[in-house]
Scaffold this motif. Sequence first.
Motif, short mmCIF file in Angstrom:
data_model
loop_
_atom_site.label_atom_id
_atom_site.label_comp_id
_atom_site.label_asym_id
_atom_site.label_seq_id
_atom_site.Cartn_x
_atom_site.Cartn_y
_atom_site.Cartn_z
N ARG A 2 0.84 -1.19 0.00
CA ARG A 2 0.00 0.00 0.00
C ARG A 2 0.87 1.24 0.00
N TYR A 3 0.26 2.33 -0.38
CA TYR A 3 0.96 3.62 -0.27
C TYR A 3 1.05 3.99 1.20
N HIS A 4 2.22 4.37 1.63
CA HIS A 4 2.43 4.82 3.00
C HIS A 4 2.97 6.25 2.93
N LEU A 7 6.23 6.95 0.97
CA LEU A 7 6.08 6.77 -0.47
C LEU A 7 5.29 7.93 -1.08
N MET A 8 4.29 8.39 -0.37
CA MET A 8 3.51 9.54 -0.84
C MET A 8 4.40 10.78 -0.94
N ASP A 9 5.32 10.96 0.02
CA ASP A 9 6.25 12.09 -0.05
C ASP A 9 7.12 11.99 -1.29
N GLU A 10 7.56 10.79 -1.63
CA GLU A 10 8.37 10.60 -2.84
C GLU A 10 7.57 10.92 -4.09
N LEU A 11 6.35 10.43 -4.16
CA LEU A 11 5.49 10.69 -5.32
C LEU A 11 5.21 12.19 -5.44
N ASN A 12 4.90 12.83 -4.32
CA ASN A 12 4.64 14.27 -4.35
C ASN A 12 5.86 15.06 -4.79
N THR A 64 9.69 7.64 -14.21
CA THR A 64 8.88 7.48 -13.00
C THR A 64 8.00 8.70 -12.77
N ALA A 68 3.96 9.00 -12.57
CA ALA A 68 3.30 9.61 -11.41
C ALA A 68 2.33 10.70 -11.86
#
Length: 81
Positions: A2-4, A7-12, A64, A68
């Motif tokens: 799941r997104y944690h 990981l959300m910080d990296e995607l953002n 990547t 995203a």
Amino acid sequence: MRYHPALMDELNLLLHFNLDTTQQGIKVHHDASPGLIEAAARLHEKGLITQPDGGYLTELGRETAEHAQIMLGLLKESTPA
């Protein structure tokens, strides 16, 4: 998996890159949120950005970031008004 939050910080962070040019990078300043600073370091360790505090996208990082941004666009389109 799941997104944690990490990981959300990296995607953002990847969403901050301008994909219209390879000549523009980003800089994560020392006074940014700890999550953002740590995300930049992880992206660098993964070979997605050129510097631990930002820099430019690598070839893999650009791919990547493109994914995203596409994913975000698709999810925003399907969100009810």
